[in-house]
Design a protein around this motif. Sequence first.
Motif, PDB file in Angstrom:
ATOM      1  N   VAL A 130       0.855  -1.192   0.000  1.00  0.00           N
ATOM      2  CA  VAL A 130       0.000   0.000   0.000  1.00  0.00           C
ATOM      3  C   VAL A 130       0.889   1.240   0.000  1.00  0.00           C
ATOM      4  O   VAL A 130       1.814   1.354   0.818  1.00  0.00           O
ATOM      5  CB  VAL A 130      -0.938   0.024   1.227  1.00  0.00           C
ATOM      6  N   THR A 131       0.607   2.166  -0.911  1.00  0.00           N
ATOM      7  CA  THR A 131       1.365   3.421  -0.961  1.00  0.00           C
ATOM      8  C   THR A 131       0.806   4.396   0.073  1.00  0.00           C
ATOM      9  O   THR A 131      -0.388   4.732   0.055  1.00  0.00           O
ATOM     10  CB  THR A 131       1.276   4.060  -2.356  1.00  0.00           C
ATOM     11  N   LEU A 132       1.660   4.843   0.975  1.00  0.00           N
ATOM     12  CA  LEU A 132       1.220   5.777   2.012  1.00  0.00           C
ATOM     13  C   LEU A 132       0.977   7.151   1.419  1.00  0.00           C
ATOM     14  O   LEU A 132       1.650   7.569   0.463  1.00  0.00           O
ATOM     15  CB  LEU A 132       2.271   5.864   3.116  1.00  0.00           C
ATOM     16  N   LEU A 133       0.042   7.860   2.005  1.00  0.00           N
ATOM     17  CA  LEU A 133      -0.334   9.193   1.524  1.00  0.00           C
ATOM     18  C   LEU A 133       0.488  10.307   2.163  1.00  0.00           C
ATOM     19  O   LEU A 133       0.188  11.478   1.964  1.00  0.00           O
ATOM     20  CB  LEU A 133      -1.825   9.443   1.778  1.00  0.00           C
ATOM     21  N   PHE A 134       1.513   9.944   2.907  1.00  0.00           N
ATOM     22  CA  PHE A 134       2.317  10.976   3.554  1.00  0.00           C
ATOM     23  C   PHE A 134       3.746  10.481   3.690  1.00  0.00           C
ATOM     24  O   PHE A 134       4.032   9.274   3.629  1.00  0.00           O
ATOM     25  CB  PHE A 134       1.753  11.336   4.942  1.00  0.00           C
ATOM     26  N   ASN A 135       4.653  11.411   3.872  1.00  0.00           N
ATOM     27  CA  ASN A 135       6.055  11.124   4.175  1.00  0.00           C
ATOM     28  C   ASN A 135       6.415  11.835   5.471  1.00  0.00           C
ATOM     29  O   ASN A 135       6.021  12.985   5.678  1.00  0.00           O
ATOM     30  CB  ASN A 135       6.966  11.630   3.058  1.00  0.00           C
ATOM     31  N   GLU A 136       7.158  11.158   6.298  1.00  0.00           N
ATOM     32  CA  GLU A 136       7.582  11.813   7.532  1.00  0.00           C
ATOM     33  C   GLU A 136       8.562  12.940   7.217  1.00  0.00           C
ATOM     34  O   GLU A 136       9.443  12.794   6.357  1.00  0.00           O
ATOM     35  CB  GLU A 136       8.244  10.804   8.470  1.00  0.00           C
ATOM     36  N   PRO A 137       8.453  14.071   7.905  1.00  0.00           N
ATOM     37  CA  PRO A 137       9.348  15.204   7.656  1.00  0.00           C
ATOM     38  C   PRO A 137      10.723  14.971   8.270  1.00  0.00           C
ATOM     39  O   PRO A 137      10.902  14.073   9.114  1.00  0.00           O
ATOM     40  CB  PRO A 137       8.628  16.366   8.337  1.00  0.00           C
ATOM     41  N   PRO A 138      11.714  15.754   7.881  1.00  0.00           N
ATOM     42  CA  PRO A 138      13.067  15.580   8.437  1.00  0.00           C
ATOM     43  C   PRO A 138      13.135  15.764   9.946  1.00  0.00           C
ATOM     44  O   PRO A 138      14.000  15.197  10.604  1.00  0.00           O
ATOM     45  CB  PRO A 138      13.896  16.656   7.712  1.00  0.00           C
ATOM     46  N   GLU A 139      12.216  16.573  10.479  1.00  0.00           N
ATOM     47  CA  GLU A 139      12.256  16.843  11.921  1.00  0.00           C
ATOM     48  C   GLU A 139      11.488  15.799  12.734  1.00  0.00           C
ATOM     49  O   GLU A 139      11.236  16.001  13.940  1.00  0.00           O
ATOM     50  CB  GLU A 139      11.697  18.239  12.206  1.00  0.00           C
ATOM     51  N   ALA A 140      11.097  14.697  12.110  1.00  0.00           N
ATOM     52  CA  ALA A 140      10.360  13.650  12.833  1.00  0.00           C
ATOM     53  C   ALA A 140      11.232  13.044  13.928  1.00  0.00           C
ATOM     54  O   ALA A 140      12.398  12.729  13.714  1.00  0.00           O
ATOM     55  CB  ALA A 140       9.905  12.576  11.857  1.00  0.00           C
ATOM     56  N   ARG A 141      10.656  12.901  15.122  1.00  0.00           N
ATOM     57  CA  ARG A 141      11.378  12.335  16.261  1.00  0.00           C
ATOM     58  C   ARG A 141      10.424  11.512  17.127  1.00  0.00           C
ATOM     59  O   ARG A 141       9.211  11.754  17.152  1.00  0.00           O
ATOM     60  CB  ARG A 141      11.983  13.452  17.144  1.00  0.00           C
ATOM     61  N   LYS A 142      10.986  10.557  17.839  1.00  0.00           N
ATOM     62  CA  LYS A 142      10.204   9.878  18.865  1.00  0.00           C
ATOM     63  C   LYS A 142      10.026  10.812  20.059  1.00  0.00           C
ATOM     64  O   LYS A 142      10.972  11.518  20.438  1.00  0.00           O
ATOM     65  CB  LYS A 142      10.914   8.599  19.326  1.00  0.00           C
ATOM     66  N   PRO A 143       8.863  10.825  20.673  1.00  0.00           N
ATOM     67  CA  PRO A 143       8.658  11.744  21.806  1.00  0.00           C
ATOM     68  C   PRO A 143       9.388  11.266  23.055  1.00  0.00           C
ATOM     69  O   PRO A 143       9.602  10.064  23.260  1.00  0.00           O
ATOM     70  CB  PRO A 143       7.140  11.725  22.013  1.00  0.00           C
ATOM     71  N   ASP A 144       9.795  12.232  23.851  1.00  0.00           N
ATOM     72  CA  ASP A 144      10.424  11.895  25.127  1.00  0.00           C
ATOM     73  C   ASP A 144       9.411  11.916  26.262  1.00  0.00           C
ATOM     74  O   ASP A 144       9.756  11.673  27.420  1.00  0.00           O
ATOM     75  CB  ASP A 144      11.579  12.842  25.427  1.00  0.00           C
ATOM     76  N   ILE A 145       8.167  12.214  25.931  1.00  0.00           N
ATOM     77  CA  ILE A 145       7.068  12.159  26.901  1.00  0.00           C
ATOM     78  C   ILE A 145       6.134  11.020  26.509  1.00  0.00           C
ATOM     79  O   ILE A 145       5.873  10.800  25.319  1.00  0.00           O
ATOM     80  CB  ILE A 145       6.283  13.492  26.927  1.00  0.00           C
ATOM     81  N   LYS A 146       5.623  10.276  27.463  1.00  0.00           N
ATOM     82  CA  LYS A 146       4.751   9.138  27.194  1.00  0.00           C
ATOM     83  C   LYS A 146       3.310   9.617  26.987  1.00  0.00           C
ATOM     84  O   LYS A 146       2.515   9.691  27.913  1.00  0.00           O
ATOM     85  CB  LYS A 146       4.831   8.125  28.336  1.00  0.00           C
ATOM     86  N   TRP A 147       3.021   9.930  25.697  1.00  0.00           N
ATOM     87  CA  TRP A 147       1.684  10.396  25.343  1.00  0.00           C
ATOM     88  C   TRP A 147       0.724   9.220  25.232  1.00  0.00           C
ATOM     89  O   TRP A 147       1.112   8.108  24.856  1.00  0.00           O
ATOM     90  CB  TRP A 147       1.705  11.165  24.028  1.00  0.00           C
TER      91      TRP A 147
END
Length: 265
Positions: A130-147
């Motif tokens: 499946v082709t995704l409709l979005f690309n993650e941006p360069p500033e994508a990061r894992k959060p350091d807060i447990k949301w």
Amino acid sequence: MMTVAEGGIRRGKQLSGRRGKERIMMMMIVEGTAGRRGRSMRGHLSNTITGGAGIGLSRPIVTHQPPQTQSLVMRCLVTNSRGAEMMNEEDDSIMKMKAAEEALEEKQKVKPSFELSGKLAAETNRVRGVTLLFNEPPEARKPDIKWRLYVFKTGEMLNEPLYIHRQSCYLFGRERRVADVPTDHPSCSKQHAVIQFRQIEKEQPDGTIVKQTRPYIMDLGSTNKTFVNDSPIEPQRYYELREQDTIKFGNSSREYVLLHENSAS
């Protein structure tokens, strides 16, 4: 009596036979076999030679050049031709060098782009066919807060909360092959929306700049829209989420409340 052609040949001496003709031809060459002089020589040698067995008869002097002269002329022509060819080759070489220098300058001006585009970019953005409709941006990061997302339906909380701190983005939609959080309501699109964690810079009250990883939501062009606190958001645009925001997808009655581990109970 012998009549002799004008043009520097001595008068009174009989010039007949093959040797006489050759001498006349040699003097013609000396006086001007090349260029315009050759044409004037034909006028000077228009007189006739009579004598011997042919007294009373006349004939024009034969003006053919001997083989030695023809060979010299041919050598001159070949030399001139070779010289012209060499000049043309030199000109061609200079033009090719200039064209190569101009092409190199143009190539240096255009900086290469190593970004994927078109079909190749789409192929590299496929997950389980499946082709995704979005690309993650360069500033994508894992959060350091447990949301966490607490799911409510008609005011009642369903099951355990959804932990959304283990990766940098979460896809919502009906396409279970790629959706991180399935939304099975018929009004929801296959790829409805995405929550993306992004690292941004924020100015503090004291003027210092601090980098933070914050949650954002983006509608992926869904048919029935995405709502934040009951307000529809524009598609293909990031909206920052804050603690206690409520999210809804399409006409589904489920509500997703955003909290984290340090939120007040």
